[in-house]
Design a protein around this motif. Structure first.
Motif, mmCIF file in Angstrom:
data_model
loop_
_atom_site.group_PDB
_atom_site.id
_atom_site.type_symbol
_atom_site.label_atom_id
_atom_site.label_comp_id
_atom_site.label_asym_id
_atom_site.label_seq_id
_atom_site.Cartn_x
_atom_site.Cartn_y
_atom_site.Cartn_z
ATOM 1 N N GLU A 7 1.632 -7.342 5.472
ATOM 2 C CA GLU A 7 0.601 -7.608 4.468
ATOM 3 C C GLU A 7 1.083 -7.334 3.054
ATOM 4 O O GLU A 7 0.589 -7.916 2.101
ATOM 5 C CB GLU A 7 -0.610 -6.699 4.753
ATOM 6 C CG GLU A 7 -1.400 -7.090 5.950
ATOM 7 C CD GLU A 7 -2.814 -7.458 5.542
ATOM 8 O OE1 GLU A 7 -3.578 -6.535 5.279
ATOM 9 O OE2 GLU A 7 -3.113 -8.654 5.476
ATOM 10 N N MET A 8 2.033 -6.402 2.925
ATOM 11 C CA MET A 8 2.449 -5.958 1.595
ATOM 12 C C MET A 8 3.391 -6.942 0.917
ATOM 13 O O MET A 8 3.642 -6.813 -0.284
ATOM 14 C CB MET A 8 3.160 -4.609 1.700
ATOM 15 C CG MET A 8 2.286 -3.484 2.160
ATOM 16 S SD MET A 8 3.225 -1.975 2.189
ATOM 17 C CE MET A 8 1.984 -0.824 2.775
ATOM 18 N N PHE A 23 -5.918 12.093 -10.517
ATOM 19 C CA PHE A 23 -7.202 12.367 -11.150
ATOM 20 C C PHE A 23 -7.773 13.649 -10.579
ATOM 21 O O PHE A 23 -8.004 13.767 -9.376
ATOM 22 C CB PHE A 23 -8.162 11.205 -10.907
ATOM 23 C CG PHE A 23 -9.518 11.424 -11.510
ATOM 24 C CD1 PHE A 23 -9.664 11.553 -12.876
ATOM 25 C CD2 PHE A 23 -10.644 11.493 -10.708
ATOM 26 C CE1 PHE A 23 -10.922 11.750 -13.434
ATOM 27 C CE2 PHE A 23 -11.895 11.694 -11.269
ATOM 28 C CZ PHE A 23 -12.036 11.826 -12.628
ATOM 29 N N GLU A 51 2.887 -0.607 -6.823
ATOM 30 C CA GLU A 51 1.470 -0.646 -6.497
ATOM 31 C C GLU A 51 1.102 0.363 -5.428
ATOM 32 O O GLU A 51 -0.065 0.706 -5.260
ATOM 33 C CB GLU A 51 1.075 -2.045 -5.999
ATOM 34 C CG GLU A 51 1.108 -3.113 -7.049
ATOM 35 C CD GLU A 51 0.651 -4.451 -6.488
ATOM 36 O OE1 GLU A 51 -0.472 -4.514 -5.961
ATOM 37 O OE2 GLU A 51 1.434 -5.421 -6.561
ATOM 38 N N PHE A 52 2.111 0.837 -4.686
ATOM 39 C CA PHE A 52 1.828 1.719 -3.556
ATOM 40 C C PHE A 52 2.189 3.168 -3.844
ATOM 41 O O PHE A 52 2.194 3.995 -2.940
ATOM 42 C CB PHE A 52 2.571 1.218 -2.315
ATOM 43 C CG PHE A 52 2.148 -0.160 -1.934
ATOM 44 C CD1 PHE A 52 1.000 -0.358 -1.189
ATOM 45 C CD2 PHE A 52 2.863 -1.259 -2.371
ATOM 46 C CE1 PHE A 52 0.576 -1.627 -0.871
ATOM 47 C CE2 PHE A 52 2.444 -2.537 -2.058
ATOM 48 C CZ PHE A 52 1.304 -2.718 -1.302
ATOM 49 N N HIS A 63 3.594 -8.064 -2.966
ATOM 50 C CA HIS A 63 3.185 -7.033 -3.914
ATOM 51 C C HIS A 63 4.434 -6.344 -4.452
ATOM 52 O O HIS A 63 5.536 -6.557 -3.966
ATOM 53 C CB HIS A 63 2.267 -6.010 -3.222
ATOM 54 C CG HIS A 63 0.925 -6.566 -2.890
ATOM 55 N ND1 HIS A 63 -0.214 -6.243 -3.580
ATOM 56 C CD2 HIS A 63 0.537 -7.424 -1.921
ATOM 57 C CE1 HIS A 63 -1.245 -6.889 -3.069
ATOM 58 N NE2 HIS A 63 -0.820 -7.610 -2.062
ATOM 59 N N GLY A 73 -16.277 20.719 -15.444
ATOM 60 C CA GLY A 73 -17.694 20.988 -15.261
ATOM 61 C C GLY A 73 -18.373 20.131 -14.220
ATOM 62 O O GLY A 73 -19.533 20.336 -13.900
#
Lengths: 124, 93
Positions: free
Chosen positions: B65-66, B80, B73-74, B69, B85
Motif C-alpha cells: 500500500e505504501m 505533540f 510520510e511515515f 508515498h 493546562g
C-alpha cells in the motif's frame, strides 16, 4: 417527477441545474450529460419525456460515480490513509488540516467551533 | 502540482543498492536512511527501513500500500505534547 440516481428528485428547474442536485455532479458533468443525451439548455425537467429521463439515467450509471458510491470511494480513500500510518492519515485521525495549512490560528473548518481554554483570563 | 511522469519516481540511488543487498542477505536488517524525500518503490516491499526523523530512526516495514508515498510520510518529525493546562498531557517522547 423524475427520479435519477437514487433519491434525487429535482423538479421544475432546467435540466442543467437540476442534475447538479446529485452528489458528484457539478456544472462540468451536468453539461457533459446534457450534451451526450442531446438536450437543449432551456429544457426543464418537467418537460422531459420518459425516454429522455431513461437515457440520462443510463448515461450517469455508465459513465459517472455518484451519490453513495462516490461517498464510499472518498471514505475508503481516507480510511486507506488512516490505516497506512502516514502523515496525511495522522492528520485525518486528529481532525486537523491535511495539506500543511497553519493551525496556530484559523483551521476552524477542520477543528470545529473554538473551545475555551481553561484558566485564560479575559481582558478587563 | 504533480511531478512529471517522464522523470520517473525520485529515489536516492544508494537506496536501490542497499535494498538489493538486504534482499541478498537472508537476515532482516533495518536499512537506515536519512533520505526521507525518496519515493517508496515496489522493490522495497517487505523490507524494513529505519527512517530518520531528526532524532532517531523510526522503523518502517514497507507494505504494498505504501508504494508511491515518500519515506518521510511515515516518520513524524514533531511530538505533540498537548497544550499547557489542558491536563491530559501525553508522556514525554
Amino acid at each position: 417527477m423524475a427520479r435519477i440516481a437514487g433519491v434525487n428528485i429535482p423538479t421544475n428547474k432546467r435540466v442543467l441545474i437540476a442534475l447538479q442536485y446529485i452528489h458528484g455532479i457539478g456544472q462540468q458533468k451536468a453539461a457533459e450529460i446534457c450534451k451526450k443525451v442531446g438536450l437543449a439548455d432551456e429544457r426543464r425537467v418537467n418537460q422531459l419525456s420518459d425516454d429522455e429521463v431513461l437515457r440520462i439515467r443510463e448515461t450517469i450509471d455508465r459513465d459517472y460515480t455518484v451519490e453513495g458510491d462516490l461517498r464510499r470511494d472518498v471514505a475508503m480513500n481516507i480510511k486507506r490513509l488512516m490505516d497506512l500510518g502516514c502523515y496525511r492519515g495522522l492528520r485525518h485521525r486528529k481532525g486537523l488540516p491535511v495539506r500543511g495549512q497553519r493551525t496556530h490560528t484559523n483551521a476552524r473548518t477542520r477543528k470545529g467551533p473554538a473551545k475555551p481554554i481553561a484558566g485564560k483570563k479575559k481582558a478587563a | 502540482m504533480a511531478r512529471s511522469v517522464w522523470k520517473g519516481p525520485m529515489v536516492d540511488g544508494y537506496l536501490l543498492d542497499k535494498a538489493d543487498k538486504a534482499r541478498a542477505s537472508t537476515r532482516n536488517e533495518v536499512i537506515r536512511t536519512w533520505s526521507r524525500r525518496s519515493t517508496i518503490l515496489p522493490q522495497f516491499v517487505g523490507l524494513v527501513f529505519g527512517v530518520y526523523n531528526g532524532h532517531k530512526f523510526i522503523p518502517v516495514s514497507v507494505t504494498e500500500e505504501m508504494v508511491g508515498h515518500k519515506f518521510g510520510e511515515f516518520s513524524p518529525t514533531r511530538v505533540f505534547q498537548g497544550h499547557s493546562g489542558s491536563g491530559d498531557k501525553k508522556a514525554s517522547r
